[in-house]
Design an enzyme around this catalytic site. Structure first.
Site, PDB file in Angstrom:
ATOM      1  N   LYS A 131       0.880  -1.163  -0.164  1.00 44.44           N
ATOM      2  CA  LYS A 131      -0.255  -0.083   0.033  1.00 44.44           C
ATOM      3  C   LYS A 131       0.878   1.192  -0.032  1.00 44.44           C
ATOM      4  O   LYS A 131       0.645   2.219  -0.658  1.00 44.44           O
ATOM      5  CB  LYS A 131      -0.765   0.037   1.332  1.00 44.44           C
ATOM      6  CG  LYS A 131      -1.665   1.341   1.437  1.00 44.44           C
ATOM      7  CD  LYS A 131      -2.210   1.357   2.773  1.00 44.44           C
ATOM      8  CE  LYS A 131      -1.478   1.632   4.007  1.00 44.44           C
ATOM      9  NZ  LYS A 131      -1.366   3.285   4.179  1.00 44.44           N
ATOM     10  N   ASN A 132       1.752   1.426   0.787  1.00 46.33           N
ATOM     11  CA  ASN A 132       2.618   2.460   1.112  1.00 46.33           C
ATOM     12  C   ASN A 132       3.558   2.632  -0.156  1.00 46.33           C
ATOM     13  O   ASN A 132       3.997   3.880  -0.333  1.00 46.33           O
ATOM     14  CB  ASN A 132       3.687   2.201   2.213  1.00 46.33           C
ATOM     15  CG  ASN A 132       2.922   2.655   3.636  1.00 46.33           C
ATOM     16  OD1 ASN A 132       1.419   2.972   3.351  1.00 46.33           O
ATOM     17  ND2 ASN A 132       3.356   2.300   4.679  1.00 46.33           N
TER      18      ASN A 132
ATOM     19  N   ARG B 257      -4.448  10.692   4.318  1.00 44.32           N
ATOM     20  CA  ARG B 257      -3.244  11.533   4.375  1.00 44.32           C
ATOM     21  C   ARG B 257      -2.215  11.545   3.274  1.00 44.32           C
ATOM     22  O   ARG B 257      -1.654  12.558   2.927  1.00 44.32           O
ATOM     23  CB  ARG B 257      -2.605  11.426   5.694  1.00 44.32           C
ATOM     24  CG  ARG B 257      -1.600  12.682   6.177  1.00 44.32           C
ATOM     25  CD  ARG B 257      -1.227  12.321   7.495  1.00 44.32           C
ATOM     26  NE  ARG B 257      -0.360  13.249   8.003  1.00 44.32           N
ATOM     27  CZ  ARG B 257       1.036  13.524   7.450  1.00 44.32           C
ATOM     28  NH1 ARG B 257       1.685  12.628   6.714  1.00 44.32           N
ATOM     29  NH2 ARG B 257       1.753  14.752   7.999  1.00 44.32           N
TER      30      ARG B 257
ATOM     31  N   ASP C 195      -4.657  13.452  13.174  1.00 39.11           N
ATOM     32  CA  ASP C 195      -4.295  11.909  12.820  1.00 39.11           C
ATOM     33  C   ASP C 195      -4.235  11.211  14.005  1.00 39.11           C
ATOM     34  O   ASP C 195      -4.064  11.649  15.191  1.00 39.11           O
ATOM     35  CB  ASP C 195      -3.097  12.195  12.102  1.00 39.11           C
ATOM     36  CG  ASP C 195      -2.807  10.715  11.266  1.00 39.11           C
ATOM     37  OD1 ASP C 195      -2.915   9.707  12.118  1.00 39.11           O
ATOM     38  OD2 ASP C 195      -2.813  10.819  10.166  1.00 39.11           O
TER      39      ASP C 195
ATOM     40  N   ASP D 293       4.832   0.343  11.814  1.00 38.48           N
ATOM     41  CA  ASP D 293       3.656  -0.291  11.450  1.00 38.48           C
ATOM     42  C   ASP D 293       3.348  -1.658  11.977  1.00 38.48           C
ATOM     43  O   ASP D 293       2.174  -2.004  11.749  1.00 38.48           O
ATOM     44  CB  ASP D 293       3.561  -0.185   9.975  1.00 38.48           C
ATOM     45  CG  ASP D 293       3.149   0.977   9.493  1.00 38.48           C
ATOM     46  OD1 ASP D 293       3.080   2.208  10.286  1.00 38.48           O
ATOM     47  OD2 ASP D 293       3.376   1.431   8.156  1.00 38.48           O
TER      48      ASP D 293
HETATM   49  C1  UD1 Z   1       4.720   6.577   6.083  1.00 40.47           C
HETATM   50  C2  UD1 Z   1       3.735   5.401   5.843  1.00 40.47           C
HETATM   51  C3  UD1 Z   1       3.414   4.962   7.417  1.00 40.47           C
HETATM   52  C4  UD1 Z   1       4.459   4.700   8.288  1.00 40.47           C
HETATM   53  C5  UD1 Z   1       5.574   5.739   8.139  1.00 40.47           C
HETATM   54  C6  UD1 Z   1       6.938   5.546   8.854  1.00 40.47           C
HETATM   55  C7  UD1 Z   1       2.540   5.871   3.931  1.00 40.47           C
HETATM   56  C8  UD1 Z   1       1.313   6.109   3.244  1.00 40.47           C
HETATM   57  N1  UD1 Z   1       2.613   5.919   5.187  1.00 40.47           N
HETATM   58  O1  UD1 Z   1       3.924   7.756   6.785  1.00 40.47           O
HETATM   59  O2  UD1 Z   1       2.437   3.719   7.493  1.00 40.47           O
HETATM   60  O3  UD1 Z   1       4.223   4.549   9.681  1.00 40.47           O
HETATM   61  O4  UD1 Z   1       5.882   6.181   6.985  1.00 40.47           O
HETATM   62  O5  UD1 Z   1       7.310   4.567   8.325  1.00 40.47           O
HETATM   63  O6  UD1 Z   1       3.573   5.513   3.316  1.00 40.47           O
HETATM   64  N2  UD1 Z   1       7.364  14.396  10.348  1.00 40.47           N
HETATM   65  C9  UD1 Z   1       7.562  15.491  10.741  1.00 40.47           C
HETATM   66  N3  UD1 Z   1       7.497  16.471   9.760  1.00 40.47           N
HETATM   67  C10 UD1 Z   1       7.268  16.159   8.381  1.00 40.47           C
HETATM   68  C11 UD1 Z   1       7.318  14.870   7.936  1.00 40.47           C
HETATM   69  C12 UD1 Z   1       7.323  13.829   9.222  1.00 40.47           C
HETATM   70  O7  UD1 Z   1       7.598  16.029  11.945  1.00 40.47           O
HETATM   71  O8  UD1 Z   1       7.401  17.046   7.587  1.00 40.47           O
HETATM   72  C13 UD1 Z   1       7.375  13.376  11.502  1.00 40.47           C
HETATM   73  C14 UD1 Z   1       5.999  12.568  11.769  1.00 40.47           C
HETATM   74  O9  UD1 Z   1       5.234  13.212  12.467  1.00 40.47           O
HETATM   75  C15 UD1 Z   1       6.282  11.208  12.372  1.00 40.47           C
HETATM   76  C16 UD1 Z   1       7.969  11.013  11.645  1.00 40.47           C
HETATM   77  O10 UD1 Z   1       8.197  12.166  11.125  1.00 40.47           O
HETATM   78  O11 UD1 Z   1       6.386  11.387  13.657  1.00 40.47           O
HETATM   79  C17 UD1 Z   1       7.693  10.066  10.666  1.00 40.47           C
HETATM   80  O12 UD1 Z   1       6.803  10.311   9.509  1.00 40.47           O
HETATM   81  P1  UD1 Z   1       7.153   9.837   8.086  1.00 40.47           P
HETATM   82  O13 UD1 Z   1       8.152   8.815   8.031  1.00 40.47           O
HETATM   83  O14 UD1 Z   1       7.095  11.239   7.280  1.00 40.47           O
HETATM   84  O15 UD1 Z   1       5.592   9.043   7.967  1.00 40.47           O
HETATM   85  P2  UD1 Z   1       4.527   9.036   6.542  1.00 40.47           P
HETATM   86  O16 UD1 Z   1       5.195   9.225   5.503  1.00 40.47           O
HETATM   87  O17 UD1 Z   1       3.731   9.763   6.931  1.00 40.47           O
END
Ligand code: UD1
Length: 425
Positions: free
Chosen positions: A22-23, A98, A122, A310
């Site tokens: 999915k991701n 998201r 979220d 996850d």
């Molecule tokens: C993706 C996955 C999710 C997985 C996660 C970590 C998808 C659709 N989802 O989520 O299933 O759990 O990776 O492996 O692919 N953060 C910030 N600022 C930003 C971006 C992120 O503070 O600009 C923080 C987030 O709040 C979180 C952490 O960084 O605490 C990790 O987020 P991120 O790796 O970006 O996860 P997603 O891409 O949202």
């Protein structure tokens, strides 16, 4: 309201096939926006989030079709992208998923502007967008927030060096997708290294992008003037594979997970081996078997190649029925222990303190109605239901449907007693 009724007491045994991640698939679909014409993506899971991403792309002017394969929960998506896509993504879609924000990078790069609704709250933490925004600004975009939208404009992006504060998966993807059409060289440092990033970069390379270092902490992108559509197959879903692997251990079963890539689950499989499981790569997949009660093992979630956040709910559920005590540490998302209260309703002994959970294993859990708070928490609760006395009703299962194609059917194929039932909402 749809629920799962899970009757505990059966071991998971047999074979299960994993389709694409999915991701990854969601980002590959967004990446299709980078080239006019028909891009075909195979092994895309038949799940709600893919339907939402299809709708996002349709509203941007694309034609999107999904053709499901006869078996395995996956199918083929064709995205026909117009010469001039629309550039606005509404709140009603971003609120539901998201990952809709992953159209931001491709739209700015290809169209010079984008209006994407801000995702807002979220259930698993604050999930900021600061790294997406500051990275795009470094590439030359102007970004403003107005009336609940992020508005990005950039007549032309220009390559630069970007250092991420944290190896964010979503920010790495958005920035790479923006950089492929920028003028000159972009270097993303402290980039995420997940297999889904490698997958996205491989598809972009197939479209004509020049990318080095995917899967390492430094990704270098040499911008090109235009990309072409491609035919591509999504990487297998390591989180779904990991869910079946942990389920096999918890229920003391024996499962062959077809298409699982053991190298994408190194730390998780090492933990299962420490818990006493038999873990064996087999031709085209992975076998996981368990004899007797597992032992508690400590788990620390980290960006890849660390233990995936996850799979953390499943790790807590596993510890809840193992011998001894486990310390589970969540380092990626605050608020991801919310589901623990539901697990406690099943008789688990879990105490949380900030980003730590102490789990004292019990021989069996005891069935109760519980609420799925997000995709992975829902899957963890179902696994817990499989080792509970009696019938566990897992509510709000639309969350699980967002991430697991044919969840009930696949579990039943492994011998689980699980039904999808309608309840008055
Ligand atoms: C993706 C996955 C999710 C997985 C996660 C970590 C998808 C659709 N989802 O989520 O299933 O759990 O990776 O492996 O692919 N953060 C910030 N600022 C930003 C971006 C992120 O503070 O600009 C923080 C987030 O709040 C979180 C952490 O960084 O605490 C990790 O987020 P991120 O790796 O970006 O996860 P997603 O891409 O949202």
């Amino acid at each position: 309201m749809e629920c799962f009724e899970v009757t505990g007491g059966t071991a998971l045994t047999g074979r299960v096939r994993v389709t694409g991640a999915k991701n990854s698939a969601l980002k590959l679909m967004a990446a299709a926006l980078l080239a006019a014409g028909r891009t075909t993506i195979d092994e895309v899971p038949d799940i709600l989030d893919v339907a939402i991403m299809s709708e996002v792309l349709r509203r941007l002017g694309c034609e999107v079709t999904y053709e499901r394969h006869a078996q395995g929960g996956g199918g083929r998506v064709v995205v026909d992208v117009p010469d001039k896509p629309d550039t606005e993504t509404d709140y009603d879609l971003v609120r539901r998923m998201r990952a809709s924000i992953s159209v931001l990078g491709p739209l700015v790069a290809r169209c010079g502007s984008a209006r994407v609704a801000l995702p807002g709250g979220d259930a698993i933490g604050s999930r900021g967008l600061d790294m997406h925004i500051s990275g795009l600004e470094r590439l030359g975009a102007t970004i403003e927030s107005e009336h609940g939208f992020l508005v990005a404009t950039a007549p032309r992006l220009v390559g630069t060096s970007i250092w991420l504060d944290f190896p964010s998966v979503g920010a790495t993807e958005n920035l790479v997708m923006a950089a492929v059409l920028a003028q000159g060289t972009t270097v993303v440092d402290n980039a995420a290294r997940e297999p889904e990033i490698v997958d996205l970069c491989a598809m972009l390379a197939g479209m004509g992008a020049q990318i080095d270092g995917a899967g390492t902490s430094t990704i270098t992108v040499e911008g090109v003037p235009a990309l072409r559509p491609v035919t591509y197959t999504t990487v297998p879903d390591r989180i779904v594979a990991g869910t079946w692997a942990i389920g096999a251990v918890m229920t003391r079963g024996d499962v062959v997970i077809e298409r699982a890539v053991p190298d994408h689950l190194t730390v998780a499989l090492a933990k299962l081996a420490d818990a006493g499981a038999h873990v064996e790569p087999v031709d085209g997949g992975l076998r996981v078997a368990m004899d007797g009660r597992p032992r508690c093992v400590d788990v620390v979630t980290l960006p890849y190649p660390g233990f995936p956040t996850d799979l953390q709910p499943m790790a807590v559920a596993l510890a809840a029925v193992s011998t001894g005590t486990a310390l589970i540490t969540e380092n990626v998302f605050e608020g991801r222990f919310m589901f623990v209260n539901e697990l406690v309703r099943l008789g688990a002994s879990v105490r949380t303190d900030g980003h730590h959970a102490v789990v004292r294993g019990r021989e069996r859990l005891s069935s109760a109605p519980v609420l799925a708070t997000d995709i992975r928490a829902g899957a963890g609760l179902v696994l817990a239901g499989l080792v509970s006395d009696g019938v566990t009703e897992v509510q709000d299962v639309h969350h699980v449907d967002r991430g697991y194609p044919d969840f009930v059917e696949q579990l039943r194929g492994l011998g689980a007693r699980i039904e999808r039932v309608e309840r008055p909402g």
